[in-house]
Each structure stands twice: as structure tokens, then as C-alpha cells.
Design a protein around this motif. Structure first.
Motif, PDB file in Angstrom:
ATOM      1  N   ASP A 146     -15.912 -27.763 -68.468  1.00 54.65           N
ATOM      2  CA  ASP A 146     -16.535 -27.760 -69.496  1.00 54.65           C
ATOM      3  C   ASP A 146     -15.456 -28.305 -71.005  1.00 54.65           C
ATOM      4  O   ASP A 146     -14.011 -27.849 -70.677  1.00 54.65           O
ATOM      5  CB  ASP A 146     -17.055 -26.375 -69.798  1.00 54.65           C
ATOM      6  N   MET A 147     -15.921 -29.215 -70.963  1.00 49.59           N
ATOM      7  CA  MET A 147     -14.732 -30.328 -71.797  1.00 49.59           C
ATOM      8  C   MET A 147     -14.513 -29.712 -73.145  1.00 49.59           C
ATOM      9  O   MET A 147     -13.288 -30.172 -73.779  1.00 49.59           O
ATOM     10  CB  MET A 147     -15.177 -31.877 -71.579  1.00 49.59           C
ATOM     11  N   THR A 156      -5.941 -33.751 -74.987  1.00 50.32           N
ATOM     12  CA  THR A 156      -7.414 -34.568 -75.621  1.00 50.32           C
ATOM     13  C   THR A 156      -7.905 -35.529 -74.678  1.00 50.32           C
ATOM     14  O   THR A 156      -8.311 -36.448 -74.701  1.00 50.32           O
ATOM     15  CB  THR A 156      -6.917 -35.339 -76.881  1.00 50.32           C
ATOM     16  N   SER A 157      -7.240 -35.831 -73.401  1.00 49.47           N
ATOM     17  CA  SER A 157      -7.554 -36.635 -72.412  1.00 49.47           C
ATOM     18  C   SER A 157      -8.608 -37.135 -71.746  1.00 49.47           C
ATOM     19  O   SER A 157      -9.474 -35.969 -72.250  1.00 49.47           O
ATOM     20  CB  SER A 157      -6.356 -36.330 -70.443  1.00 49.47           C
ATOM     21  N   ILE A 158      -8.945 -38.089 -71.310  1.00 48.42           N
ATOM     22  CA  ILE A 158     -10.628 -37.670 -70.772  1.00 48.42           C
ATOM     23  C   ILE A 158     -10.486 -37.529 -69.793  1.00 48.42           C
ATOM     24  O   ILE A 158     -12.156 -36.869 -69.242  1.00 48.42           O
ATOM     25  CB  ILE A 158     -10.823 -39.723 -70.537  1.00 48.42           C
ATOM     26  N   PHE A 159      -9.723 -37.068 -68.595  1.00 47.24           N
ATOM     27  CA  PHE A 159      -9.652 -35.869 -67.399  1.00 47.24           C
ATOM     28  C   PHE A 159      -8.953 -34.744 -67.281  1.00 47.24           C
ATOM     29  O   PHE A 159      -8.310 -34.561 -68.867  1.00 47.24           O
ATOM     30  CB  PHE A 159      -8.719 -37.191 -66.935  1.00 47.24           C
ATOM     31  N   SER A 160      -9.707 -34.294 -66.784  1.00 46.27           N
ATOM     32  CA  SER A 160      -9.351 -32.490 -67.680  1.00 46.27           C
ATOM     33  C   SER A 160      -8.599 -32.207 -66.664  1.00 46.27           C
ATOM     34  O   SER A 160      -7.946 -33.058 -65.641  1.00 46.27           O
ATOM     35  CB  SER A 160     -10.563 -32.220 -66.416  1.00 46.27           C
ATOM     36  N   ARG A 161      -7.931 -30.901 -66.765  1.00 47.11           N
ATOM     37  CA  ARG A 161      -6.464 -30.852 -66.357  1.00 47.11           C
ATOM     38  C   ARG A 161      -6.923 -30.661 -64.228  1.00 47.11           C
ATOM     39  O   ARG A 161      -6.342 -31.288 -63.648  1.00 47.11           O
ATOM     40  CB  ARG A 161      -6.136 -29.135 -66.020  1.00 47.11           C
ATOM     41  N   ALA A 162      -8.259 -30.115 -64.177  1.00 44.32           N
ATOM     42  CA  ALA A 162      -8.678 -30.074 -62.369  1.00 44.32           C
ATOM     43  C   ALA A 162      -8.987 -31.059 -62.331  1.00 44.32           C
ATOM     44  O   ALA A 162      -8.905 -31.987 -61.234  1.00 44.32           O
ATOM     45  CB  ALA A 162      -9.874 -29.480 -62.915  1.00 44.32           C
ATOM     46  N   LEU A 163      -9.311 -32.176 -62.534  1.00 44.65           N
ATOM     47  CA  LEU A 163     -10.029 -33.672 -61.560  1.00 44.65           C
ATOM     48  C   LEU A 163      -8.310 -34.554 -61.942  1.00 44.65           C
ATOM     49  O   LEU A 163      -7.983 -35.165 -61.040  1.00 44.65           O
ATOM     50  CB  LEU A 163     -10.726 -34.571 -63.373  1.00 44.65           C
ATOM     51  N   VAL A 314     -16.942 -37.287 -61.651  1.00 46.24           N
ATOM     52  CA  VAL A 314     -17.661 -37.370 -62.773  1.00 46.24           C
ATOM     53  C   VAL A 314     -17.081 -37.220 -63.916  1.00 46.24           C
ATOM     54  O   VAL A 314     -17.048 -36.330 -64.106  1.00 46.24           O
ATOM     55  CB  VAL A 314     -19.116 -37.124 -62.987  1.00 46.24           C
ATOM     56  N   VAL A 315     -16.790 -38.780 -64.793  1.00 44.97           N
ATOM     57  CA  VAL A 315     -16.326 -38.786 -65.821  1.00 44.97           C
ATOM     58  C   VAL A 315     -16.710 -37.927 -67.160  1.00 44.97           C
ATOM     59  O   VAL A 315     -16.104 -37.036 -67.816  1.00 44.97           O
ATOM     60  CB  VAL A 315     -15.156 -40.041 -66.734  1.00 44.97           C
ATOM     61  N   LEU A 316     -17.845 -38.125 -67.486  1.00 45.48           N
ATOM     62  CA  LEU A 316     -18.573 -37.950 -68.575  1.00 45.48           C
ATOM     63  C   LEU A 316     -19.936 -37.875 -68.127  1.00 45.48           C
ATOM     64  O   LEU A 316     -21.008 -38.473 -68.051  1.00 45.48           O
ATOM     65  CB  LEU A 316     -18.784 -38.864 -69.364  1.00 45.48           C
ATOM     66  N   ALA A 317     -20.639 -36.559 -67.263  1.00 47.43           N
ATOM     67  CA  ALA A 317     -22.262 -36.206 -67.001  1.00 47.43           C
ATOM     68  C   ALA A 317     -23.183 -36.803 -67.753  1.00 47.43           C
ATOM     69  O   ALA A 317     -24.672 -36.690 -67.757  1.00 47.43           O
ATOM     70  CB  ALA A 317     -22.144 -34.944 -66.555  1.00 47.43           C
ATOM     71  N   SER A 356     -18.728 -32.587 -68.482  1.00 40.80           N
ATOM     72  CA  SER A 356     -19.869 -32.398 -69.100  1.00 40.80           C
ATOM     73  C   SER A 356     -19.274 -31.903 -70.458  1.00 40.80           C
ATOM     74  O   SER A 356     -18.193 -31.197 -70.719  1.00 40.80           O
ATOM     75  CB  SER A 356     -20.895 -31.703 -68.291  1.00 40.80           C
ATOM     76  N   PHE A 357     -19.668 -32.420 -71.718  1.00 42.28           N
ATOM     77  CA  PHE A 357     -19.759 -32.057 -72.963  1.00 42.28           C
ATOM     78  C   PHE A 357     -21.119 -30.646 -73.078  1.00 42.28           C
ATOM     79  O   PHE A 357     -21.328 -30.219 -74.202  1.00 42.28           O
ATOM     80  CB  PHE A 357     -19.774 -32.898 -73.822  1.00 42.28           C
ATOM     81  N   GLU A 358     -21.854 -30.263 -72.351  1.00 36.03           N
ATOM     82  CA  GLU A 358     -22.732 -30.058 -72.191  1.00 36.03           C
ATOM     83  C   GLU A 358     -23.502 -28.728 -71.000  1.00 36.03           C
ATOM     84  O   GLU A 358     -24.067 -29.601 -69.947  1.00 36.03           O
ATOM     85  CB  GLU A 358     -24.305 -30.625 -72.918  1.00 36.03           C
ATOM     86  N   PRO A 359     -22.432 -28.387 -70.316  1.00 37.74           N
ATOM     87  CA  PRO A 359     -22.722 -27.985 -69.467  1.00 37.74           C
ATOM     88  C   PRO A 359     -23.255 -26.813 -68.725  1.00 37.74           C
ATOM     89  O   PRO A 359     -24.265 -26.908 -67.789  1.00 37.74           O
ATOM     90  CB  PRO A 359     -21.253 -27.564 -68.876  1.00 37.74           C
TER      91      PRO A 359
END
Length: 481
Positions: A146-147, A156-163, A314-317, A356-359
């Protein structure tokens, strides 16, 4: 020497040579893209369409045709077998397949298991199910990130910590990763923070996309290829507070290079594959492990088999998820499911990180479980309620004109004529939607208006009409945008 290749990147001489050898019976097999269907083989007995759900089978420029339907008709004429293959078949085709064979969906990681709901009785083809991977390998587990939570914790990075952590671990093991984002460029729009003016294409009125970095970047329209330089100040108010926002595949590649300077990256999108043999060159480099990370757009979802790929990010689903089109959810589900399947195709295993911003969206949830059965059941019910295919047929009529007033007037006139015909001919089950401007209301200087007919056989209504010049008719369209 018995296999020929046909696609648009061949020279005219190469295409002619393949065409001539096929006609002379010197080729037994022709492989290629959409137009390869029309290779003049003298005795066709098998036509195979791989990943037949893909929109590229639908030709949107003259001559207009749907290669999937054309292949079925051609096979019937030739007395040939036509095989349509896909891990995510279109809803209408799966619904129409017969007989309704028993099939158990068995997604990994505790995903829901169940059988498909009943399908239609149209009998458009026989369903052959391949529910398991080669060597019974499991599909890769999918972590949904969940971004919104990432932003709340200050990332605020385009990558989550997990990725980011998964990328570091993959590179440390000497394995490969794929990063998917279905957008080209460095930023998706440019606007002024003082007056709010957005830079748009003068021919299409769609936001221009930034390609390249900073002041050296170019703004490009992805619909008509209009280009201009990145301005230093706002053309509307003169402010210098003009900035680029959003992200595309170029930005993802730059971010990977910044985070992992030692990693070798390749980008695979429309911008890097315009030259001849570019696709083959990029793929051969990555297959030979001359690169560690492959960044790309929807080309990555095309059935690649890369044993060293153990991570797909998947950077942005959410891209394309909320477009005003009844087929948008299906397209996104197909793309996410296909790209997730690029991981774990060897004994090394693999994983998928889906941001995703809408998981909570049902498309993201079903895709994260590789659950076609669940998605099919949910989407089928949605379409039943709204009266969309496979429970009705659609016909799309589109008019284009460089004069916006004339385009609107022509659309209103035809809509009035159609409404009169519906009443006169007692078409009680056929409805008209519109006229309205198309979602992309202006393309290459022309204004677009459309009318949608929905019913059991809406195309029969048009047989009684003489359509004015300039109207395009699309029966069973794949998109209403």
C-alpha cells in the motif's frame, strides 16, 4: 528452412521473399504478428494465436480488422483448427466456450480455490484447461504494498521499502529483476504551480509527456508524436515555477541507476525499440545476463521465459484502472497477471512486489492471487448488472471533424435519426448511449464524438440506414475510449 517470419520491421524485400516462398509451398510454418495471418500458404490446417487476449490483435488503422475473429473465420474457410491461447482469456470468449468442463482454480499462498461459474451456451469453441505450470512449479507469491502507507511513514520514493530491499537481495544473489510500469517517459504531465496551467498537445489536447531529464528534456504527445522543448517559464502566466510530475519507464530506470550504481539496466519500451531488430537485441542481452534489471512497459507482459528472473516489481498497478471504459478492469487484470507470471519460471523460484495506491480494488486483489476464476466470476456479475458483453453486443459509431461545432452537430443529427429508427422498428431491447465526446476528445487536430448502441443485435439497425460520410462503425469494439 521451412519456417518464415512476418512482421512490420522487415524490409519490403524480406517481406516479399517470405510471401513468395509461402505461396510456392516452400514454407510449412509462418510465425509473425497480426498481418502474418494473411500469408498465402496453400494448405492451411492449423492457426494458433498466442496471448490472444492482447489488444494488438485489433487493427485500429485502415484496413480495420480484429485478427482473432478473422483467424476463426479463416480457419472455418480452410477447414483448419484454430487454437486461441491465453492464461487470461477475454471474458466473452471464456463465457462462450463449450462444453463447460470442470476446472478447479488453485492459486498459491492460500488464495481462494473454487470452480468457475456457469458459462454461456453459444459454443464458440471448446475449452482446454492447463491449470498447472511445467514441472508443477508454483506461481510466484505476490506481496501487495500500500503506497499510501509508505507516504504516511515518510517514504516519498517511487519504490517501497519492500521493493528496494527485494531488489538489493536479488542483485546480491546474482539474479535478475523485471520492473514494470505501463507508462513511457520521465514524467506524465507538466504544469505551472502558480496558475495551474498544464502543457497540452495543441493537436490532441492531451497532456504532454516529458522524455529525458530537466531542461534538456523534450515534451512529446503519445497520440500524434507532436514534440516541443521543455519551457523555462509558464506560457500562460510567465512564472518560472513550471514543473514535471508523475513517472514513466525512463524515471524508473534513472531511479534504479541512482539506487544501485553497479547494476546494469536495460529499458524496453516503445522509445527504445523503434529501430530494426531492437526487440531482439534487448531481449538477447538480458537473456545472456548482460544486464541485471529490465525496466519496461506492457512489452514485458508478452510471455517471456527468463529463468534467471526471480523478482518482478510492479511499480504502479493502478495505471489504466479507472478509465471510463467497461473493459478497463479486464485489461489491467490481464496485464498484471501476465507480468507477474514472468517471475519464478525456474527451480530458483521467485516473488512479485506489486505497488498500489488502491490495493483493495478487486482487480489488484485477484491479480495478486493469480485468481482468474475469481476475477471472471466478479467481472461477469458486474457486466450482467450493467448489460455489457457477453450479455449484450455493442456497436460504436465515431465521427471526426476539425470543426468542433460540425462534429457535435453531425453526432446529434445521427443520434436523432437512430432514436427515431429504434421507435419505428420497435427495437425495445436496443439502447443508445450518447452522443458524447470520446474520452480522447481531440486527436491530431480532429474532434471526436461517439454514439454507442447496446442490445442483442444492434448492428442490424444500421442495415436500414444510410450513414453520412465520415462515420466509422465498429462492431463489438475492444475499447470505448
Amino acid at each position: 528452412g521451412q519456417v518464415g517470419l512476418l512482421h512490420s520491421k522487415l524490409s519490403e524485400g524480406e517481406r516479399y521473399d517470405t510471401w513468395r516462398r509461402a505461396r510456392a509451398g516452400q514454407l510449412k510454418v509462418v510465425i509473425g504478428a497480426r498481418s502474418a495471418l494473411f500469408a498465402p500458404l496453400p494448405n492451411i490446417k492449423l492457426i494458433v494465436l498466442d496471448e490472444f487476449h492482447d489488444g494488438s490483435y485489433h487493427q485500429t488503422q485502415p484496413p480495420f480488422y480484429d485478427a482473432v475473429r478473422a483467424a476463426q473465420a479463416y480457419a472455418e474457410i480452410c477447414g483448419a483448427v484454430c487454437i486461441l491461447g491465453s492464461a487470461t482469456p477475454p471474458i466473452e470468449y471464456f463465457y462462450g466456450a463449450s462444453p463447460p468442463l470442470p476446472y478447479r482454480a488453485s492459486p498459491p499462498n492460500g488464495g481462494r480455490t473454487g470452480s468457475f461459474p456457469p458459462r454461456g451456451k453459444a459454443g464458440k469453441g471448446a475449452l482446454l484447461a492447463l491449470p498447472n505450470r511445467i514441472a508443477d512449479r508454483d506461481l510466484p507469491p505476490v506481496d501487495v504494498i500500500d503506497m499510501r502507507a509508505e507516504l504516511r511513514t515518510g517514504n516519498t520514493s517511487i519504490f517501497s521499502r519492500a521493493l528496494r530491499e527485494a531488489l538489493a537481495e536479488t542483485l546480491a544473489r546474482g539474479e535478475q529483476a523485471i520492473l514494470f510500469l505501463n507508462r513511457r517517459g520521465s514524467a506524465t504531465y507538466v504544469f505551472c504551480r502558480d496558475c495551474g496551467h498544464t502543457l497540452k498537445c495543441p493537436r490532441c489536447e492531451t497532456p504532454l509527456t516529458l522524455h529525458g531529464a530537466g531542461g534538456r528534456g523534450q515534451l512529446l504527445c503519445h497520440r500524434c508524436n507532436y514534440t516541443r522543448k521543455m519551457p523555462q517559464k509558464c506560457p500562460s502566466c510567465g512564472s518560472r515555477k513550471i514543473r514535471a510530475y508523475g513517472l514513466g519507464s525512463e524515471k524508473v530506470e534513472a531511479e534504479v541507476n541512482a539506487l544501485f550504481p553497479a547494476a546494469r539496466t536495460l529499458r524496453w519500451d516503445y522509445d527504445t525499440t523503434r529501430t530494426k531488430d531492437a526487440h531482439e537485441l534487448i531481449l538477447s542481452h538480458f537473456s545472456a545476463h548482460r544486464a541485471d534489471v529490465l525496466v519496461g512497459t506492457q512489452m514485458l507482459a508478452k510471455g517471456l521465459d527468463l529463468p534467471l528472473v526471480t523478482l518482478v516489481g510492479v511499480v504502479l498497478a493502478d495505471v489504466g484502472l479507472n478509465l471510463p471504459d467497461p473493459f478497463a478492469a479486464e485489461r489491467v487484470f490481464q496485464t498484471l497477471t501476465q507480468v507477474a507470471g514472468r517471475a519464478g519460471r525456474s527451480a530458483r523460484g521467485g516473488r512479485v512486489v506489486l505497488q498500489s495506491f488502491e490495493p483493495e480494488h478487486y482487480v489488484v486483489q485477484f491479480a495478486s492471487k493469480h485468481d482468474y476464476a475469481g476475477f471472471y466470476a466478479h467481472e461477469l456479475e458486474q457486466r450482467r448488472r450493467l448489460g455489457y458483453p457477453p450479455f449484450a453486443k455493442l456497436v460504436r459509431l465515431e465521427y471526426r471533424d476539425r470543426n468542433p461545432a460540425k462534429a457535435e452537430e453531425s453526432a446529434n443529427q445521427l443520434a436523432a435519426e437512430i432514436k427515431q429508427l429504434l421507435t419505428t422498428n420497435n427495437y425495445r431491447q436496443t439502447t443508445i448511449i450518447g452522443p458524447v465526446p470520446a474520452f480522447f476528445s481531440k486527436v491530431d487536430g480532429a474532434y471526436r464524438w461517439q454514439i454507442i448502441l447496446r442490445g442483442p443485435e444492434p448492428e442490424t439497425l444500421l442495415r436500414d440506414m444510410s450513414l453520412p460520410r465520415g462515420w466509422r462503425v465498429e462492431v463489438e469494439p475492444v475499447s470505448l475510449l
